[in-house]
Scaffold this active site. Structure first.
Site, PDB file in Angstrom:
ATOM      1  N   HIS A 125       0.441  -0.971  -0.114  1.00  0.00           N
ATOM      2  CA  HIS A 125      -0.180   0.274   0.183  1.00  0.00           C
ATOM      3  C   HIS A 125       0.593   1.176  -0.300  1.00  0.00           C
ATOM      4  CE1 HIS A 125      -4.182  -1.721   0.062  1.00  0.00           C
ATOM      5  NE2 HIS A 125      -3.551  -2.187   1.216  1.00  0.00           N
ATOM      6  N   CYS A 152       0.340   1.649  -5.238  1.00  0.00           N
ATOM      7  CA  CYS A 152      -0.401   2.075  -6.604  1.00  0.00           C
ATOM      8  C   CYS A 152       0.483   3.799  -6.262  1.00  0.00           C
ATOM      9  CB  CYS A 152      -2.209   3.185  -5.792  1.00  0.00           C
ATOM     10  SG  CYS A 152      -2.734   1.191  -5.247  1.00  0.00           S
TER      11      CYS A 152
END
Length: 199
Positions: free
Chosen positions: A119, A177
């Protein structure tokens, strides 16, 4: 009167969303810390049940396999002074524990593409600071392996060409991301490529 009530509900909803987001980040950090402690024990002992049984029996790295959700090692990023647990799998539950190892990809000395995902707002929040030439280190029950960053790339989130699962040469990919400061589901992915350094 109606405007005041509506304003109150908006503020209350905002506080609830903020508190929930804060709790999720706190909980992910807590789980990552617990996983890192487990990873250090695994690497130090050279044993973690099914993941390293083959190595206690003298088998080569090619036979290294792990169970989904199992903590298997450590990713060290010297520039960031970061030590991150590596967990088998990339489901939301797995990524809450640390850096996820894409299940169909390989491990060091298996002569293929190693894919690690994390993440952007927890374990990989500072990967944008990494530069070409920086080192990455993977520690597993059967050894420590160094890699040097050779390239970075930004791709669309739906681009499936990055994970090739090639079995021709060893390479390490970190994926997260992008943009790093984006709120919500990010539209892109940030990819870091690294090559192995011979020990």
């Amino acid at each position: 009167m109606k405007i005041k009530v509506f304003s109150f509900f908006l503020m209350a909803a905002g506080l609830i969303i903020f508190a929930y987001g804060g709790w999720k980040i706190f909980d992910m950090n807590r789980q990552t810390d617990m996983s890192l402690s487990e990873a250090k024990e695994t690497v130090a002992a050279g044993s973690s049940g099914s993941s390293s049984k083959a190595f206690s029996e003298g088998k080569p790295p090619e036979s290294f396999k792990t169970a989904t959700g199992e903590v298997v090692g450590i990713l060290k990023i010297p520039r960031l002074k970061a030590e991150l647990p590596i967990v088998e799998g990339t489901s939301p539950d797995d990524l809450e524990k640390g850096v996820g190892h894409y299940k169909e990809s390989y491990y060091p000395k298996q002569n293929g593409q190693i894919v690690l995902s994390g993440h952007r707002d927890t374990v990989f929040r500072r990967t944008g600071e990494l530069e070409i030439g920086d080192l990455l280190k993977i520690e597993l029950p059967y050894g420590s392996f160094e890699y040097q960053i050779t390239n970075t790339k930004i791709v669309d989130k739906d681009d499936t060409s990055i994970i090739t699962l090639q079995y021709e040469k060893e390479e390490l990919l970190l994926t997260t991301c992008y943009p790093f400061s984006y709120v919500g589901n990010a539209p892109q992915r940030y990819i870091i490529y690294a090559k192995p350094l011979e020990s």
